[in-house]
Design a protein around this motif. Structure first.
Motif: not given
Length: 415
Positions: A339-348
């Motif tokens: 999982m990329p550690q950036r805002p919104g990655a989990l939402r994507d």
């Protein structure tokens, strides 16, 4: 008739002093599903919820007849054989010493003690059954007892043949096929010995757990051999070495009539019979039903009897059974997802899930990486093909993932 058939009939008649015949029931659900006339011989409805009471009764009765002073009986068992011996010890009012592994679930210990009452003593010895067996046999010699074998004994085989006697008595004609679970071989040897005489046209199918295929190994070698490693999930039939006496009866079985049932697939049968029919089966008790799919073309339009050999199921195992069934049927999978550690990655990622996809497990495995974090994720869905759609979306979005559903080593540590 011959001597064995005559003896089997007499043995079955004597059992009526102990318990009524187990039911032979036509199963409408299975009959419709496989376009056949399918009957269940419900050994899971015996007084000890398995057929083991039969062999224990016959063996103990014959010992007592030949030697009335013999009042000490010994066995080693972690399950159904222990319960059958305990029940029969109380019936004959003799002493029984039952050796069980230290790891035996408390539920089985309690049931054995309930059946035997004050007539039995339970000794918990050994982490593994081989240790338990050795301790039981040593004690038996020292104490002057009679060791009751779970399967490799002529009197036990004779007692198990009563399953076939009752089966034929309840039908208006011989069955086309009888499907039997095989562990040590006592049940299958007894049933075969009787049907060979009384219903020789009946085809016999033998089913072993994939992780305990002792009959298959013996047929390949031409004699009983010891399997190096067994899967103990099907604890009522996972035997490392088939009996010498039982193999002498089964040695001519054709390879096409000896089937292997994967442990995870057995879990599907347990759940289906519980949810659809309200029938509680232990893993060994589900073996005969489990192979009906493989036999679909051979059983169409025929009368088939499946022997449901036991119903001693510990419901604490139900979550494991459900998990294994879902994984085998392809509706539950586990992934390690980068999982990329950036805002919104989990939402994507969540937006890629379909309407029938559900997250059953979500756990960060590594939180210290600067750019990526590894996630253990378990997903459930309604149909296996839903995973194809999800993985296509992950590939398109260039997510990195690894399917570990069937990775035994990783699953043991992470799942």
């Amino acid at each position: 008739m011959n001597d064995f058939a005559d003896t089997a009939l007499a043995t079955t008649a004597r059992m009526r002093a102990l318990f009524a015949p187990t039911p032979l029931q036509r199963n409408d659900f299975l009959s419709a599903k496989y376009d056949a006339d399918i009957w269940l011989k419900r050994e899971d409805l015996s007084p000890v919820r398995s057929y083991k009471i039969r062999g224990a009764f016959n063996a103990m009765r014959k010992v007592r007849t030949d030697n009335p002073d013999q009042d000490l009986f010994v066995c080693a068992s972690a399950g159904n054989h222990a319960q059958g011996v305990a029940f029969v010890c109380r019936h004959f009012d003799v002493r029984g010493v039952i050796f069980m592994p230290v790891t035996t679930p408390q539920q089985k210990i309690t049931k054995t003690r309930t059946f035997g009452g004050d007539n039995i003593e339970i000794r918990l010895i050994g982490d593994y059954f081989d240790d338990t067996l050795a301790a039981a046999q040593d004690y038996c010699v020292q104490a002057g007892g009679h060791f009751l074998s779970p399967f490799d004994d002529a009197d036990v085989i004779e007692g198990q043949s009563s399953v076939a006697v009752e089966m034929l008595a309840d039908l208006d004609g011989p069955p086309d096929m009888v499907i039997l679970p095989v562990g040590g071989g006592g049940l299958s040897a007894g049933v075969k010995s009787y049907l060979d005489v009384m219903s020789p046209e009946t085809e016999l199918i033998y089913v072993e757990p994939q992780g305990g295929a002792s009959l298959t190994a013996a047929l390949a070698a031409g004699e009983p051999v010891t399997i190096d490693r067994i899967d103990s999930f099907v604890d009522g039939a996972a035997v490392a070495r088939i009996g010498q006496r039982t193999f002498a009866v089964l040695k001519n079985a054709s390879a096409e009539n000896v089937l292997l049932a994967p442990e995870d697939r057995i879990c599907m049968t347990i759940l289906e019979m519980l949810n659809v029919e309200g029938i509680v089966l232990e893993p060994a008790g589900a073996l005969s039903i489990n192979v009906l799919d493989e036999l679909r073309d051979r059983i169409q339009g025929k009368r088939v009897v499946c022997v449901t050999s036991g119903g001693n199921f510990d419901f604490e195992r139900l979550p494991e059974v459900k998990e294994r069934a879902q994984r085998y049927s392809g509706v539950k999978k586990y992934y390690i997802l980068r999982m990329p550690q950036r805002p919104g990655a989990l939402r994507d990622f969540l937006q890629m899930l379909g309407p029938d996809d559900d997250i059953a497990r979500f756990e960060y495995l590594k939180k210290s990486a600067r750019n990526y974090g590894s996630v253990l994720i378990g997903l459930e869905t309604s149909a296996p093909q839903n995973f194809d759609l999800l993985l296509a979306k992950l590939d398109q979005a260039e997510f990195i993932y690894r399917d570990i559903t069937n990775d035994t080593i990783l699953a043991e540590f992470l799942i």
